[in-house]
Design a protein around this motif. Sequence first.
Motif, short mmCIF file in Angstrom:
data_model
loop_
_atom_site.label_atom_id
_atom_site.label_comp_id
_atom_site.label_asym_id
_atom_site.label_seq_id
_atom_site.Cartn_x
_atom_site.Cartn_y
_atom_site.Cartn_z
N LEU A 1 0.75 -0.95 -0.17
CA LEU A 1 -0.10 -0.07 0.11
C LEU A 1 0.86 1.19 0.06
O LEU A 1 0.52 2.15 -0.74
CB LEU A 1 -0.82 0.00 1.33
CG LEU A 1 -2.05 -1.12 1.44
CD1 LEU A 1 -2.73 -1.00 2.67
CD2 LEU A 1 -2.87 -0.79 0.01
N ALA A 2 2.22 1.37 0.63
CA ALA A 2 2.82 2.33 0.53
C ALA A 2 3.43 2.74 -0.81
O ALA A 2 3.30 3.95 -1.04
CB ALA A 2 3.89 2.27 1.80
N VAL A 3 3.77 1.43 -1.33
CA VAL A 3 4.39 1.93 -2.76
C VAL A 3 2.95 2.35 -3.61
O VAL A 3 3.45 3.33 -4.44
CB VAL A 3 5.02 0.56 -3.36
CG1 VAL A 3 5.45 0.79 -4.85
CG2 VAL A 3 6.09 0.15 -2.58
N ALA B 1 -5.28 4.54 -0.59
CA ALA B 1 -5.59 5.52 0.40
C ALA B 1 -6.78 4.92 1.18
O ALA B 1 -6.94 5.01 2.55
CB ALA B 1 -5.99 6.84 0.07
N ALA B 2 -7.78 4.33 0.33
CA ALA B 2 -8.97 3.95 0.91
C ALA B 2 -8.79 2.78 1.87
O ALA B 2 -9.52 2.64 3.07
CB ALA B 2 -10.04 3.78 -0.06
N MET B 3 -7.91 1.77 1.53
CA MET B 3 -7.63 0.73 2.12
C MET B 3 -6.98 0.92 3.46
O MET B 3 -7.16 0.36 4.42
CB MET B 3 -6.77 -0.34 1.21
CG MET B 3 -7.84 -0.93 0.22
SD MET B 3 -6.71 -2.06 -0.74
CE MET B 3 -8.16 -2.49 -1.98
N LEU B 4 -5.86 1.97 3.61
CA LEU B 4 -5.21 2.08 4.61
C LEU B 4 -6.19 2.60 5.64
O LEU B 4 -5.84 2.23 6.93
CB LEU B 4 -4.18 3.32 4.44
CG LEU B 4 -2.87 3.05 3.70
CD1 LEU B 4 -2.11 4.18 3.27
CD2 LEU B 4 -2.15 2.17 4.90
N LEU B 5 -7.15 3.53 5.07
CA LEU B 5 -8.03 4.05 6.44
C LEU B 5 -9.14 2.89 6.88
O LEU B 5 -9.40 2.97 8.03
CB LEU B 5 -8.70 5.42 5.85
CG LEU B 5 -7.52 6.46 5.61
CD1 LEU B 5 -8.43 7.56 5.03
CD2 LEU B 5 -6.71 6.94 6.90
N SER B 6 -9.64 2.29 5.86
CA SER B 6 -10.64 1.28 6.36
C SER B 6 -10.05 0.11 7.07
O SER B 6 -10.84 -0.34 8.08
CB SER B 6 -11.36 0.66 5.03
OG SER B 6 -10.27 0.17 4.14
N GLY C 1 6.01 1.32 4.95
CA GLY C 1 7.04 1.57 4.06
C GLY C 1 7.41 0.28 3.23
O GLY C 1 6.92 -0.81 3.39
N GLY C 2 7.89 0.42 2.07
CA GLY C 2 8.27 -0.56 1.21
C GLY C 2 9.22 -0.28 0.13
O GLY C 2 9.96 0.87 0.40
N VAL C 3 9.48 -1.23 -0.73
CA VAL C 3 10.57 -0.54 -1.86
C VAL C 3 9.92 -0.73 -3.23
O VAL C 3 9.30 -1.69 -3.65
CB VAL C 3 11.93 -1.87 -1.71
CG1 VAL C 3 12.77 -1.38 -2.85
CG2 VAL C 3 12.42 -1.60 -0.25
#
Length: 395
Positions: free
Chosen positions: A139-141, A155-160, A211-213
């Motif tokens: 999700l970060a990437v 963005a929607a998944m991070l909050l939900s 975070g991610g790569v």
Amino acid sequence: MNRTPELHDAIQDLSEALERRLVVLDRTMRVVAYSIHESPEDRLRLSRILAHSDSWDIPATAHRASAIQDVDGVGPVVMYRLLRADRHIVGYLMLTPMDGTDAATPVGGVAENQLGRISRLMEARDSSARALQARSSSLAVDLVSHDDERCQGAAAMLLSEEIFGVSEHYCAVAIGPGAVEATPTALARVEQAVAQTIRFVNDTSTASVIGGVSNEGNGVLIFPRPVVAPRLARILTRPQLAPSRAGIGPLAPLDGLRDSYRRAGWALRATSLAPADHPVAVHFSDTGSDGVLAALPLDGLAVQDLPAPVRHILQEKKTRLLAVTLEAFLDSAGDIQRTAQVLNVHRSTIYYRLERLTEVAGVDLRLGTVQRDLHVGLRLARLAGFLDQPDVSRS
């Protein structure tokens, strides 16, 4: 969000049955769960455990189910190993002393089936944490992707999914190998840098970060708050992470993180191309014109593309070596005395060098427009690698 309620409830149930205060630690000796500590003595003991457990020695339980460990400020405690299905240790169950006794006082011990239940819950916790980390990384990437649909979906998944709390502003960080042409080892350290930054935040606070790569090899970190550059730099300067460097983007709403990351990338490029002039972790707003110049396609830049006066200086070997004098002169706003102090030479030497540079460049150094073109041109030359980098002294 409490993602392991079963573990906490199981610990409290066992605590009531044993009439003991219990603490569960993971493999790194970090506290992950504990029963109610009701008395003042219990709470004081728990505070010491929470503050110092990750500095304790690993219990000697490799070949036995439990061990008694004398802990400074806590007293003798019993450590039971918690095993995964493959018999690898997943954590430890600690019996703390009862008031007026010690942890070794017989209580009938912890039954194997009770340890088994806690072990299974710890294994499930680890599995859930790994899945969450993989999900967060993706999700970060996606949040900084050029694909609008991916950005909005992330963005929607991070909050939900409550991975992140709702914040007015977020900050994107770009982590790179600290060089334009990175070696496989340097690229691997980028991944380590992302992981260690996330772990540092998790180990030292209750704050959140993901975070991610990316596919391009740069690290992505997303914070729901401003980033303290010196703190991030302290992480990146660990020997096992060098030469990783970081650019920090401006604060932005969640749907504007792509722009924050774009500027973070420019800041990363600036500190990587001119490591003597920028710290290991730098805010885009602190890179000055370098942050904008770094956005240019410097990889394809040639000496012939630079302003004519700069090109003439770089094309002659002797004056190319004197370019550092011109840089210092321009950085000192044309102050001869200050330039001499910076370069640790006599003023007459500066006059001679500038006269020679003026002859080659064919310009009048007193003119503001000339100084502007020379300053920008020399900066481009340095960022593009046409001038030798000075020793890194400000990283």
